[in-house]
Design a protein around this motif. Sequence first.
Motif, short mmCIF file in Angstrom:
data_model
loop_
_atom_site.label_atom_id
_atom_site.label_comp_id
_atom_site.label_asym_id
_atom_site.label_seq_id
_atom_site.Cartn_x
_atom_site.Cartn_y
_atom_site.Cartn_z
N TYR B 25 0.87 -1.19 0.00
CA TYR B 25 0.00 0.00 0.00
C TYR B 25 0.90 1.23 0.00
N GLY B 26 0.32 2.40 -0.27
CA GLY B 26 1.09 3.62 -0.54
C GLY B 26 2.24 3.91 0.41
N ALA B 27 1.95 3.95 1.73
CA ALA B 27 2.99 4.34 2.70
C ALA B 27 4.15 3.35 2.70
N SER B 61 -5.86 -1.97 -8.00
CA SER B 61 -5.89 -1.64 -6.57
C SER B 61 -7.24 -1.93 -5.96
N GLU B 63 -9.43 -1.31 -1.92
CA GLU B 63 -9.37 -0.69 -0.59
C GLU B 63 -9.59 -1.72 0.51
N LYS B 73 -9.57 5.84 7.99
CA LYS B 73 -9.52 5.75 6.52
C LYS B 73 -8.94 4.40 6.10
N ALA B 74 -9.32 4.00 4.90
CA ALA B 74 -8.88 2.69 4.40
C ALA B 74 -7.50 2.77 3.78
N ARG B 75 -6.84 1.62 3.71
CA ARG B 75 -5.60 1.53 2.92
C ARG B 75 -5.99 1.09 1.51
N ARG B 76 -5.18 1.53 0.53
CA ARG B 76 -5.41 1.05 -0.84
C ARG B 76 -4.24 0.15 -1.20
N PHE B 78 -2.13 -2.37 -3.64
CA PHE B 78 -1.85 -2.48 -5.07
C PHE B 78 -1.28 -3.86 -5.40
#
Lengths: 190, 108
Positions: B25-27, B61, B63, B73-76, B78
């Motif tokens: 996920y993004g982070a 992707s 969520e 908030k959700a994680r997205r 990939f």
Amino acid sequence: MIPAPRYAKVVVDFVTADLQYRDAIRGDLDEEFTRLAADLGIERARRWYVGETIRTSVSLLRHAHITPATAARILAAVFAAYLGVLGADRLVTFAIWRGGVSLAPVAGRLATLSCLIIAGATAGWGVARATRRPPLVGTIAFLALTLGIGARHIFLAQPHEIWFRAAKVVLLVGAAAIGAARGEFVARMR
Amino acid sequence: MARNVLGELETMVLLSVVELGDDAYGAEVRRDVSSRLGRDYSVGAIYATLQRLEDRDLLRSAESDPLPIRGGKARRYFRATPAGKLALKRSVDARMQVWRRLAPSWRQ
């Protein structure tokens, strides 16, 4: 949970409002902020959040897809708003001179500042409404408007002192931001 | 043709997504790419790249459920598509070809 700086969150919310990944971006920033606050302390985490907000906004603006039609609309809106603010400023000056009103320096300055606030708020509102969505485009238009007029007031407006010119710019940007937020809010409610 | 060529950041992001697997996920991708390249990439730069890769059908992707640590908030997450893996392989192969062409003495 420790709250991130509220004003930075407002910027993030505005810039990411119409993006597909908005929740993921906002969530990543919150997650990293919480992690840094636990590891390095809240002050460093807050500084990171503010800096990251600026860097992320710039990155997203750089990669925003802007079509020629949208670019033309932005230019037209900014130009019209610019002329509006400039015209209003000149109109007040002319009205005071033409009316033969002899205002004390403080009153004259207050009149100029009041006019600038009204003109700035109207211009910000107009730009937000004219450019509509996405907010990224509105942000570009808003920055172009305020930076353009701001630069003019700082460097060209004579014979006022620098502090007065700076005050004019701050008030103009503040008023335009409130006007733009209002215009954006109205657009979203429809 | 140019659309099939991956840039350096695109290659690294795609590589990171493949390697992180279910944790991509993004982070996490940002941390991984930043540590690999020795440069602190912004969240926005990583998501702009992820968006480009997904627009080109190289990533997909989905969520997660909302998480308290992320303010609800959700994680997205990939995942690389078969086309993404192929593009990554081609990108790495192209770089390797250039590398192999260099004189062995230079490589040492």
